[in-house]
Design a protein around this motif. Structure first.
Motif, mmCIF file in Angstrom:
data_model
loop_
_atom_site.group_PDB
_atom_site.id
_atom_site.type_symbol
_atom_site.label_atom_id
_atom_site.label_comp_id
_atom_site.label_asym_id
_atom_site.label_seq_id
_atom_site.Cartn_x
_atom_site.Cartn_y
_atom_site.Cartn_z
ATOM 1 N N LEU A 1 -11.042 2.044 -0.094
ATOM 2 C CA LEU A 1 -9.715 2.398 -0.708
ATOM 3 C C LEU A 1 -8.634 1.107 -0.173
ATOM 4 N N CYS A 2 -7.824 0.994 -1.223
ATOM 5 C CA CYS A 2 -6.762 0.057 -0.795
ATOM 6 C C CYS A 2 -5.454 0.576 -1.484
ATOM 7 N N TYR A 3 -4.355 0.877 -0.791
ATOM 8 C CA TYR A 3 -3.089 1.347 -1.264
ATOM 9 C C TYR A 3 -1.820 0.140 -0.965
ATOM 10 N N LEU A 4 -1.056 0.325 -1.782
ATOM 11 C CA LEU A 4 0.273 -0.657 -1.773
ATOM 12 C C LEU A 4 1.312 0.200 -1.370
ATOM 13 N N VAL A 5 2.178 -0.434 -0.483
ATOM 14 C CA VAL A 5 3.480 0.146 0.065
ATOM 15 C C VAL A 5 4.431 -0.523 0.254
ATOM 16 N N ASN B 1 4.446 1.331 -6.763
ATOM 17 C CA ASN B 1 3.674 1.649 -8.362
ATOM 18 C C ASN B 1 4.679 0.779 -9.357
ATOM 19 N N THR B 2 5.138 -0.251 -8.950
ATOM 20 C CA THR B 2 5.867 -1.124 -10.074
ATOM 21 C C THR B 2 5.099 -1.693 -10.942
ATOM 22 N N LEU B 3 3.804 -1.650 -10.543
ATOM 23 C CA LEU B 3 2.723 -2.479 -11.302
ATOM 24 C C LEU B 3 1.823 -1.504 -12.186
ATOM 25 N N SER C 1 1.084 -4.686 1.626
ATOM 26 C CA SER C 1 2.503 -4.678 1.274
ATOM 27 C C SER C 1 2.562 -4.988 -0.388
ATOM 28 N N GLY C 2 3.426 -4.508 -1.000
ATOM 29 C CA GLY C 2 3.637 -4.850 -2.315
ATOM 30 C C GLY C 2 4.131 -6.032 -2.508
#
Length: 341
Positions: A200-204, A216-218, A263-264
């Motif tokens: 799992l990989c999340y962007l913040v 979630n800009t992308l 990081s985003g």
């Protein structure tokens, strides 16, 4: 040949690769300041493994915490100094990750375990039996900034399936059975592939007051693949002689599972998105020039070979007659009529 060479020389002048990499250079410059905000965080993933359909908390198979630590090694691509065609600009790598090896037994084998729902324990995925192939994961990300008592609690907007099946109706039966990761479903007459969740990989991104939120800009909150899904999947090896549908060997084990938080503003995320996940910015200007010269040289050699062949044909009286020149008068080139027939 000349036209193709001119086209390639013009492509070398425009340097499209450099234009494509402008976005990456800008991201690296922004990262030099944003990286300080992303450093020295405390990150935990609160994980829950659910049955499907989810009706109540009783459908939670397993839950617990996954603490993440700082990583300065680029993953899953350790060497990001070059793509397939040239050198890439360097930057400081920083993200949070954790790797968990091994899985525990299925819930039926551990139903007497009193700590199965303990939220303060290390999370471990349960093996999947044949009746559990539709289970999924829910994630809550907890982030503490340095010097802040309150944390940012980010609940992922949707659950991630542990197994994923894709159907293709345009693949013939024989071709479908050639691959170990696909099988032909005789009931639906489609070719089906199976994939297993391996990470799992999340962007913040940081917002005001030292708070963090999903980026979630992308188009998504993840960085695991196309469409920025949080799930990272690998193809499964299927059992063609199995009587099960789908023909998956059970129990399904998750020997290694990786968790990431990025990081985003991470340049690697920009690298993925700007190349549409090909991780390649294309041919360099020098490559275009080399291709152009090669085509010119090969074309020149072919022209010389053709010219020499034509001259030799012109010198040969028989070939001259074939090419339409004046018929030779010498008696040595006269043929008997019967021979010509």
């Amino acid at each position: 040949v000349i036209g193709i060479s001119i086209y390639l020389f013009e492509k070398a002048k425009t340097d499209e690769r450099a234009d494509e990499m402008t976005t990456l250079h800008s991201a690296i410059e922004n990262w030099k300041t944003d990286i300080d905000d992303f450093r020295d965080l405390e990150v935990d993933f609160q994980m829950e493994q659910w049955k499907s359909p989810m009706k109540s908390d009783k459908d939670i198979v397993s839950q617990g915490l996954i603490p993440l630590s700082i990583s300065t090694v680029e993953e899953p691509h350790p060497d990001m100094t070059h793509d397939r065609h040239g050198k890439l600009p360097s930057y400081e790598v920083l993200h949070y990750s954790a790797e968990v090896s091994g899985t525990t037994k299925t819930q039926e084998d551990t139903k007497d375990d009193d700590n199965i729902d303990a939220e303060d324990t290390q999370f471990s995925l349960r093996e999947l039996g044949f009746e559990d192939l539709d289970q999924n994961l829910a994630t809550t990300v907890q982030i503490w900034s340095k010097g802040q008592s309150a944390s940012s609690v980010l609940k992922a907007p949707y659950r991630i399936p542990l197994l994923r099946f894709k159907s293709r109706s345009d693949v013939p039966h024989k071709q479908c059975n050639k691959y170990k990761s696909t099988y032909y479903d005789p009931l639906t007459r489609v070719c089906v592939s199976a994939e297993k969740l391996v990470g799992l990989c999340y962007l913040v991104s940081k917002v005001e007051d030292q708070r963090w939120e999903f980026n979630n800009t992308l188009g998504g909150v993840g960085c695991g693949g196309k469409n920025f899904s949080p799930g990272i999947y690998h193809a499964m090896t299927l059992e063609p002689n199995s009587h099960q549908n789908p023909p998956i060997e059970t129990p399904v084990k998750f020997d290694e599972f990786n968790y990431y938080l990025r990081s985003g503003s991470d340049p690697f995320v920009t690298f993925e998105s700007s190349t549409e996940f090909t991780l390649d910015y294309g041919v360099t200007s020098s490559d275009y020039r080399i291709f152009a010269w090669l085509i010119l040289i090969v074309g020149f050699l072919l022209f010389v070979h053709s010219l020499v062949t034509f001259i030799n044909m012109c010198r040969d009286p028989l070939q001259r007659q074939y090419l339409g020149f004046k018929k030779p008068n010498s008696a040595m080139f006269q043929y008997d009529r019967d021979d010509q027939l």
